[in-house]
Design an enzyme around this catalytic site. Sequence first.
Site, PDB file in Angstrom:
ATOM      1  CD  GLU A  22      -1.219   0.385   3.693  1.00  0.00           C
ATOM      2  OE1 GLU A  22      -2.281   1.013   3.490  1.00  0.00           O
ATOM      3  OE2 GLU A  22      -0.916  -0.086   4.802  1.00  0.00           O
TER       4      GLU A  22
ATOM      5  CG  ASP B 277      18.265   1.004   8.519  1.00  0.00           C
ATOM      6  OD1 ASP B 277      19.037   1.688   9.215  1.00  0.00           O
ATOM      7  OD2 ASP B 277      18.266   1.044   7.270  1.00  0.00           O
TER       8      ASP B 277
END
Length: 304
Positions: A97, A203
């Site tokens: 999405e 991260d």
Amino acid sequence: MSSKIHRIFIKCIQQQEPGTTVTSGRSPPLRSSSGAGYIGKIGTKDEKEQYIGEAESLKSMNSAAPGLAPRLIACGVIDEDTAESDKEVGKPFFLSEYKDMGSLSEGAAKILGKRLATEMHAYKSTQGFGFHVPTYCGQTRMENGWYETWEECYDALLGGLLATLNGRGGYVGLCRQGEEIRRRVIPALLGSLDIQPVLLHGDLWSGNTGTDRKTGEPVIFDPSSYFGHNEADLAIGRIFGGIPQSFFRTYHEYLPKSEPKDQYDLRGDLYELFHYLNHTVLFGGSYASSAKAKMERLLRAFPE
């Protein structure tokens, strides 16, 4: 993106929304006739593992904290039926999405701190520390696998980076210090921790965060997930800044620092060291000096 939409993306979107039509644009790159936005990419054949790692990370994150990251729609390999030319067969594709985002706002940072502490970092592994597939932190491959203890898992993560640097040459002194970190510091700081393996983004710097323009809610993306010590997920955000301090304050309101709390800053240095070493692998330059400074501080704290 060109006006032509690859058939694999049309097929995947129509499986989500039967009968819909799909058009291309800038924001979102792909839009269905219902108004839903999507973003897709096609990689080279040697990027298959990287695509799988990102997809599996997003799936885990969506299970832990629904809506905090873009929802994965599909990830796979183009076959003869969906290829638009023979050379595409075997290439990986990825579809998720689309979220229209701005930078992480003060308000969204507070929500992110709470959701990370109470949802993602409460989502525990039943298999130990690590992850079930390799992932990529930037372009660096994380071997992963499963470990019984956090000490073993983190030692493997750091050891992999040191092995890469050692193989390149030019980092003899840095690698020697790194081995001392593995021998002296990791057991001393991590060996006695009483923690559970929880899902990490892996991260989480400011460039991988944002605020959904429609809802004002935080969004995190481009993960390199694994199950580890929750505090490790805070390290790279401290290094590069850009994440409002309200995030860190709110986070620890809901999830206090691990015991022993007086070693929190040293653990932070150890977790930051991973990212300095990874950036040395990726970019070299001054990151090696920053890694060396972190190592020297840690080794002074734990003398022979």
